[in-house]
Design a protein around this motif. Structure first.
Motif, PDB file in Angstrom:
ATOM      1  N   CYS A 127      -0.956 -12.182   0.261  1.00 15.82           N
ATOM      2  CA  CYS A 127      -1.796 -12.481   1.711  1.00 15.82           C
ATOM      3  C   CYS A 127      -0.920 -12.329   2.653  1.00 15.82           C
ATOM      4  O   CYS A 127      -1.243 -11.460   4.138  1.00 15.82           O
ATOM      5  CB  CYS A 127      -1.834 -13.716   1.801  1.00 15.82           C
ATOM      6  N   ILE A 129       1.450  -9.391   2.113  1.00 16.10           N
ATOM      7  CA  ILE A 129       1.489  -8.321   2.193  1.00 16.10           C
ATOM      8  C   ILE A 129       0.823  -8.318   3.231  1.00 16.10           C
ATOM      9  O   ILE A 129       0.614  -6.576   3.577  1.00 16.10           O
ATOM     10  CB  ILE A 129       1.600  -7.421   0.712  1.00 16.10           C
ATOM     11  N   MET A 130      -0.336  -8.367   2.894  1.00 19.59           N
ATOM     12  CA  MET A 130      -2.313  -8.005   3.748  1.00 19.59           C
ATOM     13  C   MET A 130      -1.557  -7.851   4.450  1.00 19.59           C
ATOM     14  O   MET A 130      -1.699  -7.108   5.724  1.00 19.59           O
ATOM     15  CB  MET A 130      -3.138  -8.837   3.329  1.00 19.59           C
ATOM     16  N   ARG A 131      -1.094  -8.779   5.242  1.00 21.04           N
ATOM     17  CA  ARG A 131      -0.988  -9.869   6.760  1.00 21.04           C
ATOM     18  C   ARG A 131       0.471  -8.678   7.902  1.00 21.04           C
ATOM     19  O   ARG A 131      -0.262  -7.590   8.846  1.00 21.04           O
ATOM     20  CB  ARG A 131       0.541 -10.575   7.513  1.00 21.04           C
ATOM     21  N   GLU A 132       1.626  -7.777   7.172  1.00 20.76           N
ATOM     22  CA  GLU A 132       2.021  -6.985   7.085  1.00 20.76           C
ATOM     23  C   GLU A 132       1.452  -5.174   7.613  1.00 20.76           C
ATOM     24  O   GLU A 132       1.643  -5.161   8.094  1.00 20.76           O
ATOM     25  CB  GLU A 132       2.921  -6.626   5.660  1.00 20.76           C
ATOM     26  N   ILE A 133       0.357  -5.167   6.266  1.00 23.75           N
ATOM     27  CA  ILE A 133      -0.218  -3.821   6.334  1.00 23.75           C
ATOM     28  C   ILE A 133      -1.600  -3.995   7.562  1.00 23.75           C
ATOM     29  O   ILE A 133      -1.096  -2.785   8.446  1.00 23.75           O
ATOM     30  CB  ILE A 133      -1.276  -3.815   4.819  1.00 23.75           C
ATOM     31  N   VAL A 134      -1.515  -5.323   7.951  1.00 28.13           N
ATOM     32  CA  VAL A 134      -2.990  -5.199   8.912  1.00 28.13           C
ATOM     33  C   VAL A 134      -2.141  -4.735  10.147  1.00 28.13           C
ATOM     34  O   VAL A 134      -2.590  -4.230  10.630  1.00 28.13           O
ATOM     35  CB  VAL A 134      -3.683  -6.379   9.114  1.00 28.13           C
TER      36      VAL A 134
ATOM     37  N   ALA B  64      -6.665 -14.537  -0.615  1.00 28.73           N
ATOM     38  CA  ALA B  64      -5.504 -14.409   0.391  1.00 28.73           C
ATOM     39  C   ALA B  64      -5.926 -13.375   1.211  1.00 28.73           C
ATOM     40  O   ALA B  64      -5.504 -13.924   2.443  1.00 28.73           O
ATOM     41  CB  ALA B  64      -4.138 -13.284  -0.755  1.00 28.73           C
ATOM     42  N   LEU B  65      -6.987 -12.098   1.315  1.00 34.44           N
ATOM     43  CA  LEU B  65      -7.529 -12.254   2.332  1.00 34.44           C
ATOM     44  C   LEU B  65      -7.578 -13.301   3.621  1.00 34.44           C
ATOM     45  O   LEU B  65      -8.110 -12.498   4.113  1.00 34.44           O
ATOM     46  CB  LEU B  65      -8.689 -11.249   1.688  1.00 34.44           C
ATOM     47  N   MET B  68      -5.037 -14.541   4.988  1.00 32.29           N
ATOM     48  CA  MET B  68      -4.610 -13.690   5.736  1.00 32.29           C
ATOM     49  C   MET B  68      -5.686 -13.195   7.068  1.00 32.29           C
ATOM     50  O   MET B  68      -4.874 -13.969   8.778  1.00 32.29           O
ATOM     51  CB  MET B  68      -4.499 -12.295   5.078  1.00 32.29           C
ATOM     52  N   VAL B  72      -3.667 -14.547  10.515  1.00 33.61           N
ATOM     53  CA  VAL B  72      -4.096 -13.194  11.999  1.00 33.61           C
ATOM     54  C   VAL B  72      -4.745 -13.669  13.189  1.00 33.61           C
ATOM     55  O   VAL B  72      -4.376 -13.615  14.036  1.00 33.61           O
ATOM     56  CB  VAL B  72      -4.483 -12.062  11.376  1.00 33.61           C
TER      57      VAL B  72
END
Lengths: 200, 97
Positions: A127, A129-134, B64-65, B68, B72
């Motif tokens: 979750c 790492i996805m946030r950093e990529i986004v 996780a998605l 996230m 966000v």
């Protein structure tokens, strides 16, 4: 947009190279990325220092920008609480613990693994790492639609290191100070928040 | 303590940049872009080399998605509210003066 696509390209290339063991990921690689980060910050520094208008703009920055770390944390937690109502197998506090990693994937996943086991720890790792990529990929898009604070907020705890150059490019040099301040505060709040929600 | 090292590098850069201020240094932005590419490549290598991450992606990727996107979206809306509040205030101040 083209710049963002090139960045994704390099990221995916890295995944492929390492996954198929063309070049194995070793300690040397993580050392190298630290040196690269130091080099990057040095050159970002040069571009700030050589621009005399930036220094003038720092002094005119609104004091209300200091509220941004609080908005990031409250916004993230609100989102996680709402979505936890739909994830039947996860409790509210588990969702909040994952969310309060704020992009700091290494630390948050370690703490959560300690308290809740590897399963939730892996979710936290993915979750965040996805946030950093986004944050890295969507910064220009976010500025366009949601104002110059949104890429900083999405970047979470990474806005004083890995995502700082992207934020500088898309928000302008005036927001470097806001970004570093935001990164510092959220960075320190991650261990406390994650531990808090884990022990609830 | 790594954070302090990084900030020190940046401070040195700002000082060095101030010494050569107002000179045309277009090469700096190209070096910055190069470093970003290198960092993203290395981040990709870290992800690709992590078996736990790759395996977890199939099992927990969706969960996780979702989390996230929730986090966000929440932070985008909160920061947008602050941005609009500050912009409105500054406009008022400019109108008064």
């Amino acid at each position: 947009m083209k710049g963002s696509l090139t960045i994704v390209g390099f990221f995916i290339l890295g995944i492929i190279v390492s996954h198929y063991r063309l070049v194995p990921y070793t300690n040397m690689c993580s050392d190298l990325s630290f040196y690269a980060l130091c080099g990057l910050m040095f050159f970002v520094g040069i571009s700030i220092g050589s621009d005399t208008t930036t220094l003038k703009n720092f002094r005119q920055l609104n004091i209300r920008y200091t509220l941004l770390p609080l908005m990031t944390i409250l916004g993230t937690l609100a989102g996680c609480i709402i979505v936890s109502l739909f994830l039947s197998n996860r409790s509210v506090s588990e969702c909040c613990a994952v969310g309060s990693g704020l992009g700091y994937y290494s630390l948050s996943s370690v703490i959560i693994t300690e308290y809740h086991g590897a399963e939730l720890g892996t979710i936290a790792l993915l979750c965040n790492i996805m946030r950093e990529i986004v944050a890295l990929l969507c910064a220009p898009l976010l500025v366009k639609h949601f104002g110059r604070l949104s890429p900083i907020s999405v970047g979470g705890a990474t806005t004083m290191d890995t995502t700082l150059p992207i934020i500088t490019q898309s928000c302008g040099k005036d927001f470097v100070v806001v970004s570093i301040f935001h990164g510092c505060l959220t960075d320190f709040s991650v261990p406390f928040l994650v531990t808090l929600f884990c022990s609830l | 303590m790594l954070i302090i090292t990084i900030i020190l590098f940046m401070a040195t850069g700002i000082f060095a940049g101030y010494l050569i201020r107002n000179k045309n240094i277009g090469i700096v932005s190209r070096i910055v872009t190069g470093f970003i590419w290198l960092l993203l490549f290395l981040l990709g290598m870290e992800v690709g080399g992590n078996e736990r991450l790759i395996k977890g992606l199939y099992v927990f990727g969706l969960e996780a998605l979702i989390l996230m996107i929730a986090g966000v979206t929440g932070s985008i809306l909160a920061s947008w509210a602050l941005w609009r509040y500050i912009s409105k205030n500054e406009q008022k101040k400019n109108n008064q003066s």
